[in-house]
Design a protein around this motif. Structure first.
Motif, PDB file in Angstrom:
ATOM      1  N   ASN A 123       1.017  -1.336  -0.066  1.00 59.31           N
ATOM      2  CA  ASN A 123       0.056  -0.092  -0.123  1.00 59.31           C
ATOM      3  C   ASN A 123       0.898   1.194  -0.251  1.00 59.31           C
ATOM      4  O   ASN A 123       0.308   2.345   0.304  1.00 59.31           O
ATOM      5  CB  ASN A 123      -0.920  -0.100   1.272  1.00 59.31           C
ATOM      6  N   SER A 124       2.258   1.179  -0.423  1.00 63.65           N
ATOM      7  CA  SER A 124       3.059   2.174  -0.257  1.00 63.65           C
ATOM      8  C   SER A 124       2.994   3.052  -1.560  1.00 63.65           C
ATOM      9  O   SER A 124       2.537   2.653  -2.726  1.00 63.65           O
ATOM     10  CB  SER A 124       4.536   1.821  -0.056  1.00 63.65           C
ATOM     11  N   ARG A 125       3.423   4.434  -1.425  1.00 61.69           N
ATOM     12  CA  ARG A 125       3.422   5.472  -2.234  1.00 61.69           C
ATOM     13  C   ARG A 125       4.710   4.847  -3.304  1.00 61.69           C
ATOM     14  O   ARG A 125       4.459   5.273  -4.566  1.00 61.69           O
ATOM     15  CB  ARG A 125       3.626   6.889  -1.973  1.00 61.69           C
ATOM     16  N   LEU A 126       5.658   4.171  -2.751  1.00 64.11           N
ATOM     17  CA  LEU A 126       6.799   3.705  -3.453  1.00 64.11           C
ATOM     18  C   LEU A 126       6.409   2.920  -4.792  1.00 64.11           C
ATOM     19  O   LEU A 126       6.480   2.927  -5.809  1.00 64.11           O
ATOM     20  CB  LEU A 126       7.927   3.168  -2.547  1.00 64.11           C
ATOM     21  N   LEU A 127       5.262   2.017  -4.254  1.00 69.45           N
ATOM     22  CA  LEU A 127       4.859   0.869  -5.255  1.00 69.45           C
ATOM     23  C   LEU A 127       3.828   1.401  -5.998  1.00 69.45           C
ATOM     24  O   LEU A 127       4.059   1.274  -7.786  1.00 69.45           O
ATOM     25  CB  LEU A 127       4.117  -0.191  -4.402  1.00 69.45           C
ATOM     26  N   TRP A 128       3.033   2.295  -5.874  1.00 66.35           N
ATOM     27  CA  TRP A 128       1.787   2.575  -6.723  1.00 66.35           C
ATOM     28  C   TRP A 128       2.133   3.994  -7.488  1.00 66.35           C
ATOM     29  O   TRP A 128       1.573   4.374  -8.369  1.00 66.35           O
ATOM     30  CB  TRP A 128       0.733   2.957  -5.721  1.00 66.35           C
ATOM     31  N   GLY A 129       3.432   4.469  -7.142  1.00 63.63           N
ATOM     32  CA  GLY A 129       4.091   5.622  -8.053  1.00 63.63           C
ATOM     33  C   GLY A 129       5.031   4.966  -8.988  1.00 63.63           C
ATOM     34  O   GLY A 129       5.490   5.906  -9.676  1.00 63.63           O
TER      35      GLY A 129
ATOM     36  N   GLY B 112       3.053   0.332 -10.657  1.00 61.88           N
ATOM     37  CA  GLY B 112       1.760   0.834  -9.772  1.00 61.88           C
ATOM     38  C   GLY B 112       0.763   1.611 -10.810  1.00 61.88           C
ATOM     39  O   GLY B 112      -0.412   1.608 -10.637  1.00 61.88           O
ATOM     40  N   LEU B 113       1.375   2.543 -11.664  1.00 63.47           N
ATOM     41  CA  LEU B 113       0.631   3.394 -12.449  1.00 63.47           C
ATOM     42  C   LEU B 113      -0.017   2.894 -13.398  1.00 63.47           C
ATOM     43  O   LEU B 113      -1.146   2.884 -13.824  1.00 63.47           O
ATOM     44  CB  LEU B 113       1.693   4.516 -13.003  1.00 63.47           C
ATOM     45  N   ALA B 114       0.555   1.547 -13.985  1.00 65.83           N
ATOM     46  CA  ALA B 114       0.222   0.644 -14.915  1.00 65.83           C
ATOM     47  C   ALA B 114      -1.385  -0.107 -14.349  1.00 65.83           C
ATOM     48  O   ALA B 114      -2.371  -0.236 -14.983  1.00 65.83           O
ATOM     49  CB  ALA B 114       0.864  -0.252 -15.653  1.00 65.83           C
ATOM     50  N   THR B 115      -1.026  -0.484 -12.992  1.00 60.86           N
ATOM     51  CA  THR B 115      -2.130  -1.321 -12.438  1.00 60.86           C
ATOM     52  C   THR B 115      -3.258  -0.208 -12.127  1.00 60.86           C
ATOM     53  O   THR B 115      -4.491  -0.635 -12.074  1.00 60.86           O
ATOM     54  CB  THR B 115      -1.669  -1.697 -11.070  1.00 60.86           C
ATOM     55  N   GLU B 116      -2.946   0.961 -11.656  1.00 55.14           N
ATOM     56  CA  GLU B 116      -3.900   1.912 -11.467  1.00 55.14           C
ATOM     57  C   GLU B 116      -4.907   2.502 -12.684  1.00 55.14           C
ATOM     58  O   GLU B 116      -5.931   2.347 -12.623  1.00 55.14           O
ATOM     59  CB  GLU B 116      -3.310   3.562 -11.107  1.00 55.14           C
ATOM     60  N   LYS B 117      -4.337   2.137 -14.028  1.00 53.54           N
ATOM     61  CA  LYS B 117      -4.979   2.419 -15.070  1.00 53.54           C
ATOM     62  C   LYS B 117      -5.880   1.136 -15.488  1.00 53.54           C
ATOM     63  O   LYS B 117      -7.225   1.302 -15.713  1.00 53.54           O
ATOM     64  CB  LYS B 117      -4.214   2.266 -16.262  1.00 53.54           C
ATOM     65  N   ILE B 118      -5.444  -0.058 -14.866  1.00 56.56           N
ATOM     66  CA  ILE B 118      -6.301  -1.288 -14.890  1.00 56.56           C
ATOM     67  C   ILE B 118      -7.656  -1.067 -14.049  1.00 56.56           C
ATOM     68  O   ILE B 118      -8.939  -1.240 -14.345  1.00 56.56           O
ATOM     69  CB  ILE B 118      -5.450  -2.720 -14.733  1.00 56.56           C
ATOM     70  N   ILE B 119      -7.367  -0.479 -12.824  1.00 52.31           N
ATOM     71  CA  ILE B 119      -8.364  -0.502 -11.966  1.00 52.31           C
ATOM     72  C   ILE B 119      -9.440   0.642 -12.290  1.00 52.31           C
ATOM     73  O   ILE B 119     -10.554   0.431 -12.166  1.00 52.31           O
ATOM     74  CB  ILE B 119      -7.782   0.155 -10.456  1.00 52.31           C
TER      75      ILE B 119
END
Length: 372
Positions: free
Chosen positions: A253-259, A263-270
């Protein structure tokens, strides 16, 4: 009033009955009024527009029996029966209705959805980064995205556990989860692929370092918690740069992973999944469930988060599903004669009462309400 509909993939048909009092022996006027009431009830409950209703209920009864056709929402309306009593008349009609997508989602409440944490099917793949709880964080991210941006749906609960991957009876699980959490739909998700692949640089390109990519494949399906039918299915996959030390633990759940690139590619999937889910339920009816009966007041499981407002008028009904001789499912709707009005609204619930003050006979927990 009784309404019966076929599978939502086909034309939906409704049977409705209307009544009207005969004043001063004017049977024809009462007949028209009863017919209009039956047509209005069927069309409003199916999600048709007011414009369609107004164009259909005027000037229909020129003959003893009638049949009309209209393009778009209503394909066919037929008179089934009319019965004259001492001082009132009962008229029954049947309507074949094809709700138009642009109209059927216009006034619905948001539909409640429940989901759970998502299993990583090949658990050993989570070892890189020590991301064994990635499925938990992913479900919470999907809930957050839906609550912030979905127009027709609301993920009101993420149940804090993983479903047994060997349990393939999703219909039964959907019934249980929907009943437990007061949700209308149940979203299932799983992480099918989560592997890291490293490409080794050739000796001719010694100045370049080895590159790693992480593959992510997500599979989703969503079921109606009342009927058990699947209403949504989707698979998404990416392969994105994994720019982390393979031996280093990373907070899921870290900013390191999602940034990161991954992480950004996964955000797009979401975002795409939430949009697809929202589109899939936009034209499905929004039902609320009665969760408590107190005297002449009812508590229902939809509230401010779903768009419920004080003063909204709702229809009470009971719903059953049955199968015909060819094993096709059909839904049967038994409408209550009394409409209810919303008196109090809370975040996830509301309190309703009869509009006329008449007793709400035979209404029990697990009956339904809808705004039609």
């Amino acid at each position: 009033m009784l309404l019966v509909s076929s599978s939502p993939a086909l034309a939906i048909w409704f049977e409705a009955t209307g009544q009207a009092v005969i004043h001063n022996g004017e049977k024809e006027a009462a007949r028209q009024q009863a017919t209009q009431e039956a047509i209005k009830q069927a069309l409003l409950f199916s999600g048709a527009s007011v414009k369609s209703i107004q164009s259909l209920v005027n000037g229909l009864l020129e003959d003893d029996r009638f049949e009309i056709r209209a393009s778009g929402e209503v394909n066919n309306i037929e008179l089934i029966d009319e019965i004259y009593h001492d001082d009132f008349v009962t008229v029954s009609i049947r309507a074949d209705i094809f709700p138009q997508e642009a109209l059927c989602s216009a006034s619905d409440y948001k539909k409640n959805i429940v989901t759970t944490w998502y299993n990583i099917n090949k658990r050993q793949q989570a070892a890189v980064g020590n991301l064994y709880d990635f499925g938990k964080v992913l479900a919470e991210k999907i809930q957050e995205e839906a609550q912030n941006h979905a127009r027709y749906s609301f993920i009101n609960r993420v149940e804090p556990y993983y479903l047994n991957p060997l349990d393939k009876d999703k219909k039964s699980t959907a019934f249980t989860l929907a009943q437990k959490t007061n949700a209308q739909y149940v979203l299932f998700g799983e992480i099918v692929e989560f592997a890291v692949e490293t490409s080794t640089t050739s000796a001719m390109q010694f100045w370049k370092s080895d590159q790693s990519k992480r593959n992510l494949t997500l599979s989703f399906s969503m079921y109606d918690g009342n009927s058990g039918e699947m209403v949504f299915q989707d698979t998404q996959n990416i392969s994105a740069l994994w720019d982390f030390d393979p031996y280093k633990s990373i907070d899921s759940n870290s900013r390191l992973l999602w940034g990161s690139t991954f992480g950004l590619a996964t955000e797009k999937i979401i975002q795409e999944v939430v949009q697809s889910i929202d589109d899939s339920v936009s034209c499905l009816p929004a039902f609320g469930r009665v969760i408590k009966v107190t005297g002449e007041s009812l508590s229902i499981n939809i509230g401010k988060h779903n768009g419920v407002k004080q003063g909204d008028k709702l229809t009470l009904f009971q719903m059953n599903q049955f199968f015909d001789t060819q094993n096709f499912p059909h839904r049967q709707f038994q409408l209550h004669p009394e409409q209810v009005i919303v008196r109090q609204v809370y975040a996830e619930t509301a309190v309703v009462e009869s509009i006329t003050g008449a007793p709400l006979a035979n209404i029990q927990p697990n009956d339904f309400v809808a705004r039609r």
